[in-house]
Enzyme design. Structure first.
Site, mmCIF file in Angstrom:
data_model
loop_
_atom_site.group_PDB
_atom_site.id
_atom_site.type_symbol
_atom_site.label_atom_id
_atom_site.label_comp_id
_atom_site.label_asym_id
_atom_site.label_seq_id
_atom_site.Cartn_x
_atom_site.Cartn_y
_atom_site.Cartn_z
ATOM 1 N N LEU A 126 0.713 -1.093 0.106
ATOM 2 C CA LEU A 126 0.179 0.142 -0.048
ATOM 3 C C LEU A 126 0.953 1.264 -0.093
ATOM 4 O O LEU A 126 2.124 1.316 0.334
ATOM 5 C CB LEU A 126 -0.801 0.042 1.206
ATOM 6 C CG LEU A 126 -1.931 -1.197 1.227
ATOM 7 C CD1 LEU A 126 -2.375 -1.518 2.695
ATOM 8 C CD2 LEU A 126 -3.094 -0.884 0.324
ATOM 9 N N PRO A 127 0.150 2.425 -0.474
ATOM 10 C CA PRO A 127 0.995 3.599 -0.675
ATOM 11 C C PRO A 127 1.677 4.087 0.736
ATOM 12 O O PRO A 127 3.260 4.176 0.682
ATOM 13 C CB PRO A 127 0.019 4.681 -0.781
ATOM 14 C CG PRO A 127 -0.872 3.905 -1.572
ATOM 15 C CD PRO A 127 -1.185 2.595 -0.535
ATOM 16 N N THR A 144 6.498 0.680 1.875
ATOM 17 C CA THR A 144 7.346 1.696 2.568
ATOM 18 C C THR A 144 6.744 2.442 3.517
ATOM 19 O O THR A 144 5.844 3.278 3.239
ATOM 20 C CB THR A 144 8.250 2.497 1.547
ATOM 21 O OG1 THR A 144 8.716 1.655 0.534
ATOM 22 C CG2 THR A 144 9.432 3.279 2.187
ATOM 23 N N LYS A 193 15.149 0.389 4.004
ATOM 24 C CA LYS A 193 14.637 0.943 2.924
ATOM 25 C C LYS A 193 14.436 2.552 2.680
ATOM 26 O O LYS A 193 14.800 3.133 1.749
ATOM 27 C CB LYS A 193 12.942 0.493 2.862
ATOM 28 C CG LYS A 193 12.299 1.001 1.822
ATOM 29 C CD LYS A 193 12.611 0.700 0.395
ATOM 30 C CE LYS A 193 11.854 1.442 -0.637
ATOM 31 N NZ LYS A 193 12.254 1.116 -2.146
ATOM 32 N N LYS A 228 7.076 11.161 0.030
ATOM 33 C CA LYS A 228 6.743 10.489 1.293
ATOM 34 C C LYS A 228 8.127 9.865 1.623
ATOM 35 O O LYS A 228 8.274 10.039 2.978
ATOM 36 C CB LYS A 228 5.473 9.349 0.956
ATOM 37 C CG LYS A 228 5.437 8.593 2.148
ATOM 38 C CD LYS A 228 4.904 7.176 1.733
ATOM 39 C CE LYS A 228 5.911 6.543 0.912
ATOM 40 N NZ LYS A 228 5.539 4.857 0.936
HETATM 41 P P1 NAD Z 1 0.635 2.666 -6.417
HETATM 42 O O1 NAD Z 1 0.096 3.918 -5.791
HETATM 43 O O2 NAD Z 1 0.753 2.378 -7.733
HETATM 44 O O3 NAD Z 1 -0.402 1.503 -5.652
HETATM 45 C C1 NAD Z 1 -0.829 1.589 -4.303
HETATM 46 C C2 NAD Z 1 -2.435 0.547 -4.526
HETATM 47 O O4 NAD Z 1 -3.023 0.563 -3.181
HETATM 48 C C3 NAD Z 1 -3.329 1.347 -5.432
HETATM 49 O O5 NAD Z 1 -3.804 0.264 -6.404
HETATM 50 C C4 NAD Z 1 -4.547 1.679 -4.549
HETATM 51 O O6 NAD Z 1 -5.594 1.667 -5.269
HETATM 52 C C5 NAD Z 1 -4.405 0.326 -3.444
HETATM 53 N N1 NAD Z 1 -4.966 1.165 -2.165
HETATM 54 C C6 NAD Z 1 -4.725 2.501 -1.568
HETATM 55 N N2 NAD Z 1 -5.355 2.391 -0.233
HETATM 56 C C7 NAD Z 1 -6.130 1.295 -0.336
HETATM 57 C C8 NAD Z 1 -6.937 0.748 0.567
HETATM 58 N N3 NAD Z 1 -7.190 1.347 1.710
HETATM 59 N N4 NAD Z 1 -7.273 -0.644 0.342
HETATM 60 C C9 NAD Z 1 -7.081 -1.266 -0.571
HETATM 61 N N5 NAD Z 1 -6.182 -0.732 -1.655
HETATM 62 C C10 NAD Z 1 -5.742 0.608 -1.376
HETATM 63 O O7 NAD Z 1 1.827 2.379 -5.313
HETATM 64 P P2 NAD Z 1 3.143 1.447 -5.586
HETATM 65 O O8 NAD Z 1 4.182 2.258 -6.518
HETATM 66 O O9 NAD Z 1 2.736 0.115 -5.871
HETATM 67 O O10 NAD Z 1 4.052 1.428 -4.484
HETATM 68 C C11 NAD Z 1 3.363 0.719 -3.280
HETATM 69 C C12 NAD Z 1 4.526 1.001 -1.994
HETATM 70 O O11 NAD Z 1 5.654 0.219 -2.601
HETATM 71 C C13 NAD Z 1 4.576 2.268 -1.453
HETATM 72 O O12 NAD Z 1 4.754 2.227 -0.174
HETATM 73 C C14 NAD Z 1 5.753 2.635 -2.347
HETATM 74 O O13 NAD Z 1 6.627 3.724 -1.643
HETATM 75 C C15 NAD Z 1 6.925 1.257 -2.261
HETATM 76 N N6 NAD Z 1 7.649 1.166 -3.476
HETATM 77 C C16 NAD Z 1 7.260 1.391 -4.598
HETATM 78 C C17 NAD Z 1 8.056 1.254 -5.900
HETATM 79 C C18 NAD Z 1 7.893 1.469 -7.092
HETATM 80 O O14 NAD Z 1 8.671 1.827 -8.030
HETATM 81 N N7 NAD Z 1 6.661 2.055 -7.561
HETATM 82 C C19 NAD Z 1 9.417 0.498 -5.307
HETATM 83 C C20 NAD Z 1 9.653 0.088 -4.304
HETATM 84 C C21 NAD Z 1 8.802 0.405 -3.149
#
Ligand code: NAD
Length: 300
Positions: free
Chosen positions: A64-65, A95, A170, A245
């Site tokens: 999740l975000p 994260t 991280k 963030k």
């Molecule tokens: P994203 O915004 O693409 O996806 C997050 C998902 O969570 C979305 O599909 C959203 O609809 C869902 N969501 C939000 N609130 C929700 C809830 N209450 N119930 C159910 N679903 C919910 O984000 P991402 O890029 O997939 O990143 C996710 C995590 O991984 C973050 O913490 C980010 O910092 C970390 N991360 C991202 C990357 C990257 O390259 N994108 C790399 C490493 C780590």
């Protein structure tokens, strides 16, 4: 294994797909119906709530975000802890700040469940390829038990120490990433302004002492690396608001530890300027546009 998977965004969707591919049975939940549909087409089962995702499974994974979303998904009325059986493990790969990870772990433990922090790096490319690095905060025994599961999504699975240390690793990594991306964008823009071809300059940096992931894999200058978000209008990838963030997590943790974070604080302001100009959803490498006088940060 029967797994509840919650959060099917840029990272969660390919991670969940890799679990399906190796034969795990998934209950999936996301607020975004489109994201759920992709997983259902691959063989996962859509469920109406985090509670339902956690019912009758052997493990729950969240992607999740931010910490507020993880807390809501776990503790809400229709949350994971309302549906989960005793002894079922929760692995959070989002994260979030180390303090929240430790609080959530303590809360889950009281309810008879273990909570492991296992954030990742490797970007969306790594998630698709099943080549992520997992930074695991857990007891050694707990770590060893989850390695086979994480191996379906990652290649490098590291035990960082007890609960919360995965998140420490991280946020320190992303402090480096946020700073190096700003540095590479600054250098690429300067080289361009001074008349060197961007690909030639990137080639030099990538075989010289400036070499880093932000330059050789994810170069922010459009067209230098065909697979990087810069070459597709900065779409997909790792959102600017997520980088903002993470730098906030790093500078907050630094403040609590009375530890200077000069570069992190400056980088945080740069991504904040991007976000304030409406570029929060673009990939963070769009920071390039802050340096290009002729480019709108968010093209109209
Ligand atoms: P994203 O915004 O693409 O996806 C997050 C998902 O969570 C979305 O599909 C959203 O609809 C869902 N969501 C939000 N609130 C929700 C809830 N209450 N119930 C159910 N679903 C919910 O984000 P991402 O890029 O997939 O990143 C996710 C995590 O991984 C973050 O913490 C980010 O910092 C970390 N991360 C991202 C990357 C990257 O390259 N994108 C790399 C490493 C780590």
């Amino acid at each position: 294994m029967k797994i509840g998977f919650i959060g099917l965004g840029n990272m969660g969707a390919p991670m969940a797909l890799n679990l399906v591919k190796v034969g795990h049975t998934l209950n999936v939940f996301d607020l975004n119906a489109e994201a759920v549909r992709t997983l259902v087409e691959a063989g996962a089962r859509a469920v109406p709530s985090p509670r339902a995702a956690a019912t009758d499974v052997e493990c729950v994974i969240t992607m999740l975000p931010a910490a507020a979303h993880v807390r809501q998904v776990l503790t809400g009325d229709e949350g994971v802890l309302a549906g989960i059986a005793d002894g079922v493990r929760i692995i959070d790969s989002s994260t979030i700040d180390p303090a929240s990870a430790r609080q959530l772990a303590a809360l889950c433990e009281k309810r008879g469940n273990t909570f492991v922090d296992a954030p990742v790096s490797g970007g969306t490319g790594g998630a698709i390829a099943g080549a992520l690095t997992f930074m695991v905060g857990a007891s050694k025994d707990e770590y060893e038990e989850i390695v086979p599961l994480l191996a379906a999504m990652g290649k490098n699975i590291v035990h960082c120490g007890e609960t919360g240390t995965g998140q420490v690793a991280k946020i320190c990594n992303n402090l480096v990433l946020g700073v190096t991306m700003a540095g590479v964008a600054e250098a690429m823009a300067l080289g361009d302004a001074l008349g060197i071809d961007a690909s030639v300059l990137a080639g030099i940096i990538n075989t010289s002492t400036g070499r880093c992931w932000s330059s050789d894999t994810y170069n922010p200058f459009p067209g230098v690396i065909g697979t990087a978000p810069a070459s597709r209008g900065y779409t997909g990838g790792f959102g600017t608001d997520l980088m903002l963030k993470d730098l906030g997590l790093a500078t907050d943790a630094a403040k609590a530890a009375r530890q200077p974070a000069f570069m992190g604080a400056l980088a945080q302001q740069l991504y904040q300027a991007m976000s304030a100009r409406g570029a929060g959803r673009l990939d963070f490498s769009a920071i390039m546009r802050l340096y290009q006088a002729d480019a709108n940060v968010v093209p109209g």
